[in-house]
Design a protein around this motif. Structure first.
Motif, short mmCIF file in Angstrom:
data_model
loop_
_atom_site.label_atom_id
_atom_site.label_comp_id
_atom_site.label_asym_id
_atom_site.label_seq_id
_atom_site.Cartn_x
_atom_site.Cartn_y
_atom_site.Cartn_z
N ASP A 1 0.58 -1.08 0.25
CA ASP A 1 0.11 0.06 0.07
C ASP A 1 1.00 1.09 -0.10
O ASP A 1 0.61 2.36 -0.36
CB ASP A 1 -1.00 -0.47 1.07
CG ASP A 1 -2.28 -1.37 1.27
OD1 ASP A 1 -2.07 -1.78 -0.16
OD2 ASP A 1 -2.94 -1.77 1.84
N ILE A 2 1.99 1.15 1.16
CA ILE A 2 2.83 2.69 0.88
C ILE A 2 3.80 2.36 -0.57
O ILE A 2 3.60 3.59 -1.31
CB ILE A 2 3.87 2.55 2.28
CG1 ILE A 2 3.37 2.26 3.48
CG2 ILE A 2 5.01 3.14 1.74
CD1 ILE A 2 3.99 2.23 4.19
N ARG B 1 1.21 4.56 -2.67
CA ARG B 1 1.32 5.63 -2.94
C ARG B 1 1.93 5.86 -3.65
O ARG B 1 1.85 7.10 -4.06
CB ARG B 1 0.59 6.04 -1.57
CG ARG B 1 -0.86 5.08 -1.20
CD ARG B 1 -1.17 5.95 0.10
NE ARG B 1 -0.63 5.30 1.42
CZ ARG B 1 0.05 4.71 1.71
NH1 ARG B 1 -1.71 3.71 2.02
NH2 ARG B 1 0.91 4.44 3.54
N GLN B 2 3.31 5.67 -2.98
CA GLN B 2 4.22 6.27 -3.58
C GLN B 2 4.72 6.32 -5.34
O GLN B 2 5.06 7.38 -5.51
CB GLN B 2 6.20 6.05 -2.35
CG GLN B 2 5.98 6.34 -1.50
CD GLN B 2 6.46 5.00 -1.05
OE1 GLN B 2 7.41 4.42 -1.25
NE2 GLN B 2 7.56 5.68 0.44
N VAL C 1 2.51 7.07 -6.94
CA VAL C 1 2.05 8.16 -7.75
C VAL C 1 2.45 9.40 -7.23
O VAL C 1 1.66 9.51 -8.13
CB VAL C 1 0.46 7.68 -7.56
CG1 VAL C 1 -0.54 8.63 -7.58
CG2 VAL C 1 -0.38 6.45 -7.69
N ALA C 2 3.08 9.36 -6.50
CA ALA C 2 3.36 11.07 -6.28
C ALA C 2 5.22 10.91 -5.57
O ALA C 2 4.80 12.13 -6.29
CB ALA C 2 2.81 10.55 -4.69
N ARG C 3 5.59 10.37 -6.53
CA ARG C 3 6.84 10.15 -6.93
C ARG C 3 7.21 11.45 -7.48
O ARG C 3 6.59 11.17 -8.43
CB ARG C 3 7.29 9.17 -6.58
CG ARG C 3 9.07 8.90 -6.54
CD ARG C 3 9.36 7.65 -6.99
NE ARG C 3 9.84 6.93 -8.34
CZ ARG C 3 9.44 5.46 -8.48
NH1 ARG C 3 10.51 5.03 -8.22
NH2 ARG C 3 10.01 6.12 -9.92
#
Length: 458
Positions: A440-441, A444-445, A447-449
């Motif tokens: 999960d982490i 998310r990373q 997508v936002a990295r």
């Protein structure tokens, strides 16, 4: 081995390093999210520490793994793998407790709400005297008030807490260590209070049915590894067994993973290997203090297998106290006939891990003869020992300070494994939870990295 061809970094999807339960859980979670997944495993099969091997016509598990009804993440994984039918879960917690020279005592919960479900069991526990039973009930009530996540709880030894709450040495040996040694792989005197509180509160004290015990009916490789391979194949994941990872290098747009014979590119990495291996593989930019992980140490488990010519013990599972034996399992297969295959599982086996197999077998044959009179004169057709020198990390006071979270300082690289800071002991449940958290982490990373994540990390 012919390794994967070199490919440029970036655009390579997600690479999961390690095919144990944490890696399996992470890979399935990421594949469910639609990410291209490559799973690398050093061994021929998936499953990590939960694997099996063949011996004299038997399929033998390396360790005798059990689970509890409260292992929700692990049981959900079995459902996803389609192997729940390969396990058996007690309708209610019940364990025969054996003391040499005494008839078995059944320690069982009643069909009452928690915590009343255990009071009759404690009140009637014949292996303690009346004063010890009352003291045990009071300690259970006090343990319900211990917060496993509170600051400082992890630095206290469970044995010291028990002594402060009126538990005699005999009560520790005959009651508390029944659970502590099996669940934490260390005796109460050496166990973290936080982890012990997690075990007793979650498994026995807060919910009436949480501690019902489940056990595999099929080999562990079939239960986990083979089934996981089928699921990952259906999801389009690439699984590469017999692939040893040598290094992980960050790049401006991803990672390069070195394996024997080549390199693999990935946008993100889940490092799901034991803590000793993780400390050697993790890039310094991701975890400058990775050498601290090795302070978690290791605790061994030894299993002694005895194949009797006839049935000697009318049980599927039992625990022994004041005996060289600990937990005893009947692993006789459906084709065993009159034979009985008993396995004695010895946790916290520091004194046994290096003993010669012949000595271990002789000790356990004597121990089982003291517990089951029929075993004294029944021939043994086969006897052997399996050893897990690094079965778990050493779950003592202060452990939590060395357990990292799933995230690292390098976005795109995350950690998974029962040794990470899940708040749970080193169990199959903790492993699966860690895999889900890491996946999960990472999702998310990704997508936002930032595009140049190595520069951002600086």
């Amino acid at each position: 081995m012919t390794g994967p061809a070199r490919t440029p970094p970036g655009g390579g999807g997600v690479c999961v390093v390690g095919g144990g339960l944490a890696g399996i859980a992470a890979a399935i979670r990421l594949a469910d999210l639609g990410l291209p997944v490559t799973l690398l495993e050093n061994r021929p099969e998936l499953g990590g520490a939960t694997y099996s091997f063949r011996r004299h016509g038997l399929t033998v598990d390396t360790g005798q793994h059990v689970f509890l009804r409260c292992y929700h993440a692990y049981r959900d994984l079995l459902e996803r793998l389609g192997t729940t039918a390969g396990t058996e879960l007690q309708p209610r917690f019940a364990v025969p407790v054996l003391l040499p020279g005494r008839p078995p005592h059944l320690l069982a919960r009643r069909r009452l709400p928690a915590p009343a479900h255990l009071l009759p069991a404690l009140a009637g526990y014949r292996l303690l005297n009346p004063a010890e039973r009352v003291a045990a009930a009071r300690a259970c009530a006090a343990l319900r008030r211990v917060d496993p996540d509170a600051s400082g709880t992890d630095r206290i030894a469970f044995g010291a807490w028990l002594a402060a709450h009126g538990q005699s040495g005999r009560a520790v040996r005959r009651l508390w260590d029944l659970i502590t040694v099996a669940a934490l792989n260390v005796p109460s005197a050496q166990a973290s209070l936080a982890l012990a509180a997690r075990v007793f509160r979650t498994g026995l004290l807060e919910t009436a049915d949480a501690g019902d015990i489940g056990r595999p009916l099929v080999p562990l490789t079939e239960l986990h590894g083979v089934a996981a391979r089928r699921v990952l194949d259906r999801l389009g994941a690439r699984v590469l067994p017999r692939t040893r990872v040598r290094w992980i290098h960050p790049e401006p747009t991803g990672f390069r993973i070195g394996v024997d014979g080549g390199e693999i590119a990935a946008d993100g990495v889940v490092l799901a290997v034991p803590h000793q291996s993780a400390a050697a593989l993790v890039p310094p930019a991701a975890a400058p203090d990775a050498d601290r992980w090795t302070r978690l140490g290791a605790a061994p488990i030894v299993n002694v297998h005895l194949r009797y010519a006839r049935r000697v013990a009318p049980l599927t599972m039992a625990a022994a106290v004041e005996s060289p034996a600990q937990w005893i399992f009947d692993r006789s297969g459906p084709d065993a006939g009159d034979e009985q295959h008993l396995v004695v599982s010895l946790s916290a086996a520091d004194a046994e891990i290096d003993r010669p197999a012949a000595e271990l077998v002789a000790t356990q044959r004597q121990a089982l003869g003291d517990l089951f009179p029929a075993a004294r004169h029944t021939p043994v057709s086969d006897a052997f020992v399996t050893r897990e020198p690094r079965a778990t990390f050493r779950q003592g006071p202060g452990t939590r300070a060395y357990r990292p979270g799933s995230g690292t300082r390098l976005p795109g690289l995350v950690l998974a494994g029962a040794w990470t800071d899940t708040g749970w002991p080193d169990t199959m449940e903790g492993a699966v939870r860690s895999g889900h958290e890491a996946a999960d982490i990472l999702a998310r990373q990704l997508v936002a990295r930032p595009r140049h994540h190595t520069e951002a990390a600086r």
